[in-house]
Design a protein around this motif. Structure first.
Motif, PDB file in Angstrom:
ATOM      1  N   LEU A  43      -4.696   7.018   4.930  1.00 27.94           N
ATOM      2  CA  LEU A  43      -4.154   6.147   3.890  1.00 27.94           C
ATOM      3  C   LEU A  43      -3.636   4.907   4.601  1.00 27.94           C
ATOM      4  CD1 LEU A  43      -2.218   8.759   1.703  1.00 27.94           C
ATOM      5  CD2 LEU A  43      -4.521   7.835   1.349  1.00 27.94           C
ATOM      6  N   ILE A  44      -4.169   3.740   4.236  1.00 28.33           N
ATOM      7  CA  ILE A  44      -3.852   2.520   4.971  1.00 28.33           C
ATOM      8  C   ILE A  44      -3.168   1.487   4.069  1.00 28.33           C
ATOM      9  CG2 ILE A  44      -5.693   2.879   6.666  1.00 28.33           C
ATOM     10  CD1 ILE A  44      -7.422   0.913   5.083  1.00 28.33           C
ATOM     11  N   PRO A  45      -2.534   0.466   4.670  1.00 29.05           N
ATOM     12  CA  PRO A  45      -1.788  -0.508   3.895  1.00 29.05           C
ATOM     13  C   PRO A  45      -2.579  -1.079   2.704  1.00 29.05           C
ATOM     14  CG  PRO A  45      -1.311  -0.825   6.207  1.00 29.05           C
ATOM     15  CD  PRO A  45      -2.346   0.253   6.121  1.00 29.05           C
ATOM     16  N   GLU A  46      -3.872  -1.299   2.856  1.00 27.61           N
ATOM     17  CA  GLU A  46      -4.668  -1.815   1.741  1.00 27.61           C
ATOM     18  C   GLU A  46      -4.624  -0.867   0.540  1.00 27.61           C
ATOM     19  OE1 GLU A  46      -5.378  -1.911   4.835  1.00 27.61           O
ATOM     20  OE2 GLU A  46      -6.145  -3.881   5.371  1.00 27.61           O
ATOM     21  N   ASP A  47      -4.619   0.442   0.818  1.00 26.85           N
ATOM     22  CA  ASP A  47      -4.535   1.399  -0.291  1.00 26.85           C
ATOM     23  C   ASP A  47      -3.193   1.260  -1.009  1.00 26.85           C
ATOM     24  OD1 ASP A  47      -7.052   2.651   0.350  1.00 26.85           O
ATOM     25  OD2 ASP A  47      -6.037   3.711   1.984  1.00 26.85           O
TER      26      ASP A  47
ATOM     27  N   GLU B 288      -1.316  -1.462  -1.208  1.00 26.91           N
ATOM     28  CA  GLU B 288      -1.301  -2.702  -1.990  1.00 26.91           C
ATOM     29  C   GLU B 288      -2.009  -2.514  -3.322  1.00 26.91           C
ATOM     30  OE1 GLU B 288      -2.891  -5.752   0.605  1.00 26.91           O
ATOM     31  OE2 GLU B 288      -1.338  -5.223   2.076  1.00 26.91           O
ATOM     32  N   ARG B 289      -3.141  -1.833  -3.270  1.00 20.60           N
ATOM     33  CA  ARG B 289      -3.895  -1.560  -4.501  1.00 20.60           C
ATOM     34  C   ARG B 289      -3.225  -0.486  -5.342  1.00 20.60           C
ATOM     35  NH1 ARG B 289      -8.651  -1.711  -1.328  1.00 20.60           N
ATOM     36  NH2 ARG B 289      -8.430   0.529  -1.019  1.00 20.60           N
ATOM     37  N   SER B 290      -2.294   0.271  -4.697  1.00 22.23           N
ATOM     38  CA  SER B 290      -1.622   1.369  -5.375  1.00 22.23           C
ATOM     39  C   SER B 290      -2.601   2.419  -5.916  1.00 22.23           C
ATOM     40  CB  SER B 290      -0.773   0.828  -6.532  1.00 22.23           C
ATOM     41  OG  SER B 290       0.574   1.099  -6.297  1.00 22.23           O
ATOM     42  N   LYS B 291      -3.701   2.591  -5.199  1.00 24.19           N
ATOM     43  CA  LYS B 291      -4.683   3.595  -5.641  1.00 24.19           C
ATOM     44  C   LYS B 291      -5.198   4.376  -4.433  1.00 24.19           C
ATOM     45  CE  LYS B 291      -7.884   3.038  -8.669  1.00 24.19           C
ATOM     46  NZ  LYS B 291      -9.052   2.522  -9.448  1.00 24.19           N
ATOM     47  N   ILE B 292      -5.430   5.654  -4.611  1.00 20.56           N
ATOM     48  CA  ILE B 292      -6.014   6.382  -3.481  1.00 20.56           C
ATOM     49  C   ILE B 292      -7.445   5.902  -3.282  1.00 20.56           C
ATOM     50  CG2 ILE B 292      -4.582   8.461  -3.676  1.00 20.56           C
ATOM     51  CD1 ILE B 292      -7.092   9.935  -4.702  1.00 20.56           C
ATOM     52  N   PRO B 293      -7.930   5.991  -2.027  1.00 16.67           N
ATOM     53  CA  PRO B 293      -9.302   5.552  -1.762  1.00 16.67           C
ATOM     54  C   PRO B 293     -10.275   6.176  -2.767  1.00 16.67           C
ATOM     55  CG  PRO B 293      -8.200   6.164   0.283  1.00 16.67           C
ATOM     56  CD  PRO B 293      -7.272   6.516  -0.823  1.00 16.67           C
ATOM     57  N   SER B 294     -11.199   5.360  -3.254  1.00 19.10           N
ATOM     58  CA  SER B 294     -12.070   5.831  -4.336  1.00 19.10           C
ATOM     59  C   SER B 294     -12.926   7.035  -3.930  1.00 19.10           C
ATOM     60  CB  SER B 294     -12.959   4.684  -4.828  1.00 19.10           C
ATOM     61  OG  SER B 294     -13.681   4.164  -3.716  1.00 19.10           O
ATOM     62  N   MET B 295     -13.258   7.130  -2.643  1.00 17.99           N
ATOM     63  CA  MET B 295     -14.022   8.286  -2.149  1.00 17.99           C
ATOM     64  C   MET B 295     -13.304   9.598  -2.460  1.00 17.99           C
ATOM     65  SD  MET B 295     -16.081   6.818   0.145  1.00 17.99           S
ATOM     66  CE  MET B 295     -16.243   5.394   1.179  1.00 17.99           C
ATOM     67  N   LEU B 296     -11.963   9.542  -2.451  1.00 20.59           N
ATOM     68  CA  LEU B 296     -11.203  10.784  -2.588  1.00 20.59           C
ATOM     69  C   LEU B 296     -11.053  11.203  -4.048  1.00 20.59           C
ATOM     70  CD1 LEU B 296      -8.347  10.189   0.020  1.00 20.59           C
ATOM     71  CD2 LEU B 296     -10.499  11.416   0.335  1.00 20.59           C
ATOM     72  N   GLU B 297     -11.171  10.219  -4.923  1.00 20.75           N
ATOM     73  CA  GLU B 297     -10.946  10.434  -6.363  1.00 20.75           C
ATOM     74  C   GLU B 297     -11.620  11.733  -6.874  1.00 20.75           C
ATOM     75  OE1 GLU B 297      -8.916   9.952  -9.329  1.00 20.75           O
ATOM     76  OE2 GLU B 297      -8.677   8.143  -8.097  1.00 20.75           O
TER      77      GLU B 297
ATOM     78  N   ASN C 293       6.738   6.061   2.813  1.00 17.49           N
ATOM     79  CA  ASN C 293       7.194   6.084   1.419  1.00 17.49           C
ATOM     80  C   ASN C 293       6.044   5.922   0.449  1.00 17.49           C
ATOM     81  OD1 ASN C 293       9.884   6.521   1.557  1.00 17.49           O
ATOM     82  ND2 ASN C 293      10.431   4.340   1.746  1.00 17.49           N
ATOM     83  N   GLU C 294       5.217   4.927   0.733  1.00 12.32           N
ATOM     84  CA  GLU C 294       4.087   4.642  -0.154  1.00 12.32           C
ATOM     85  C   GLU C 294       3.122   5.816  -0.197  1.00 12.32           C
ATOM     86  OE1 GLU C 294       3.260   1.889  -2.096  1.00 12.32           O
ATOM     87  OE2 GLU C 294       5.332   1.223  -1.742  1.00 12.32           O
ATOM     88  N   ALA C 295       2.861   6.383   0.980  1.00 13.29           N
ATOM     89  CA  ALA C 295       1.908   7.500   1.043  1.00 13.29           C
ATOM     90  C   ALA C 295       2.435   8.700   0.259  1.00 13.29           C
ATOM     91  CB  ALA C 295       1.648   7.886   2.497  1.00 13.29           C
ATOM     92  N   GLU C 296       3.731   8.976   0.404  1.00 13.94           N
ATOM     93  CA  GLU C 296       4.288  10.127  -0.331  1.00 13.94           C
ATOM     94  C   GLU C 296       4.242   9.879  -1.838  1.00 13.94           C
ATOM     95  OE1 GLU C 296       8.118  11.179   1.324  1.00 13.94           O
ATOM     96  OE2 GLU C 296       7.229  11.831   3.226  1.00 13.94           O
ATOM     97  N   ALA C 297       4.558   8.629  -2.249  1.00 14.83           N
ATOM     98  CA  ALA C 297       4.525   8.306  -3.677  1.00 14.83           C
ATOM     99  C   ALA C 297       3.103   8.456  -4.217  1.00 14.83           C
ATOM    100  CB  ALA C 297       5.041   6.878  -3.898  1.00 14.83           C
ATOM    101  N   MET C 298       2.140   8.013  -3.419  1.00 21.02           N
ATOM    102  CA  MET C 298       0.739   8.082  -3.841  1.00 21.02           C
ATOM    103  C   MET C 298       0.270   9.529  -3.985  1.00 21.02           C
ATOM    104  SD  MET C 298      -2.424   6.154  -2.012  1.00 21.02           S
ATOM    105  CE  MET C 298      -1.970   4.534  -2.647  1.00 21.02           C
TER     106      MET C 298
END
Lengths: 273, 273
Positions: B179-183, B185-194, B234-239
């Motif tokens: 999970l990287i900063p770009e994810d 910013e977009r506030s979305k998990i990488p689409s591959m994982l969806e 923080n962001e990763a846990e929230a996501m």
């Protein structure tokens, strides 16, 4: 042994119970069902597991076998008293003679892994994994001097899993480097390896087996062709011989056996710590 | 326990003796010297090891401890009769009650690894290692549907070693995806994982510890900066929370403990086989 279940019950990960239990079970014919129940560290969880075990014993019409590595006395008590099973208490059997020998009481600490995450040894293992990944399949010649071992051999001879195992279990920085047809044409080991021959170890493999493994990846290719596999294996063995690199065949050996042999032969210091 | 040596003597790799012996020794204070002596499978080799052990006992002024996993009766006999040490015979202690329970004699076969190199289980482990390598750090989205587990988390939270351990020890095809900063910013998990959320498992880590680990790799960088580490964690846990992905903290846990927890929580079937 059909219709018989073996439980590995632990207040830690259960890895010790499982490793040890499986070694012993390998001495008997048949294969019972295996169930690992880790982190059983309260009386309540113990009662749950005991309930599951007793139901299994009843359903199967013969009592289950329980390999227990329980440090928590309260949990052990529950399992011992209430299990309708053959309970093999692996810790206490040996702790008593050791307490007598050391003239000290054991501390009943749960798990060999507790708190290791911050230890130097653990740090070294993680570093070794990173090193082995970065030096997989000849990816990088950087820092080869800090490698503990460099595995060499033809493609698919077992170098990658063995390197990762050496790193993960023993904290060994294991690089691996492929011997490829171009090396055989030149009749010289890759120049990167030249200064590091002393820490090279070779893996070879039966050509029939190699051809079979390669065919799974690239069916019908020259790469997988039996004649080509024979050629590559012959050339690789001749090259290792000329360069004084010892080797073993991975054909009938597990990565655990290969890794142990490598340690014994070129890093015997790592068997002492 | 200074000046005391513990030997792990086996006619196989000695891994079982070592794993088990270390678990038991962890119950005692101090750290004796450890020596592993694998492949002791003839009377002659047994006499050599016995000689070494007896010399050590004499030099240290107290007898050595020997954890023995010896299936070969002749070897065991030599060790038992001639060692001036506390010999803990780990196999026979438990084999007898099992022979009685199973109503069958044990077969005295050496090593749990013998012949495994050609078994389906071993083949699956090697395949799983290859899969985990190919899917390390989000390298490939190909075949993610055939992953058993996908580990997610910020860079350096422990995903890579855990994936490799799951593959190597359990034959689990474990991909890992950062999970990287770009994810964030977009506030979305990488689409591959969806499409694969159900088999995702998160690793998180204490920001202070993360900053320390990252500083070893890129000292003084924004990447390693404590404020940035706090933000990412923080962001990763929230996501993960928003996406219903369970997670645990790797801060005080070894890869063995993390792997066992993952199996228990999302692949409990793999604890039964």
């Amino acid at each position: 042994m059909p219709n018989r279940t073996v439980y590995f019950v632990s207040d830690g990960t259960g890895i010790t119970a499982e490793t040890f239990g499986n070694s012993i079970l390998a001495q008997f014919p048949g294969k019972p069902r295996h169930v690992r129940r880790p982190f059983v560290d309260t009386a309540e969880k113990a009662h749950q597991v005991v309930h599951e075990i007793n139901q299994t014993s009843e359903a199967e019409g013969r009592r289950a076998i329980v390999f227990a590595t329980l440090v928590n006395r309260e949990v052990l008590q529950v399992v011992r008293e209430h299990c309708k099973a053959l309970v093999l208490d692996m810790f206490n059997t040996f702790i008593e003679p050791l307490e007598e020998e050391f003239q000290v009481k054991s501390n009943h600490r749960v798990g060999r892994f507790s708190d290791v995450a911050r230890s130097q040894e653990y740090h070294d293992r993680i570093e070794a994994i990173n090193f082995s990944l970065a030096h997989d399949d000849g990816q990088s010649a950087k820092n080869l001097e800090s490698a503990d071992v460099i595995l060499v051999g033809v493609s698919r001879s077992g170098k990658t899993p063995t390197s990762l195992y050496l790193a993960m279990q023993h904290g060994i920085k294991a690089a691996n480097y492929p011997l490829i047809p171009e090396d055989f044409e030149r009749s010289k080991i890759p120049s990167m390896l030249e200064p590091h021959k002393r820490k090279c170890f070779g893996l070879t493999i039966d050509p029939e087996r190699l051809s079979q493994i390669r065919n799974e990846r690239r069916p019908g290719s020259k790469y997988a062709d039996l004649m080509n596999c024979r050629y590559e294996v012959n050339e690789a063995e001749a090259m290792m011989k000329r360069n004084g690199i010892s080797w073993l065949s991975s054909t009938h050996k597990s990565i655990e056996e290969i890794a142990t042999t490598i340690l014994r032969d070129i890093r015997p210091d790592r068997l002492i710590y």
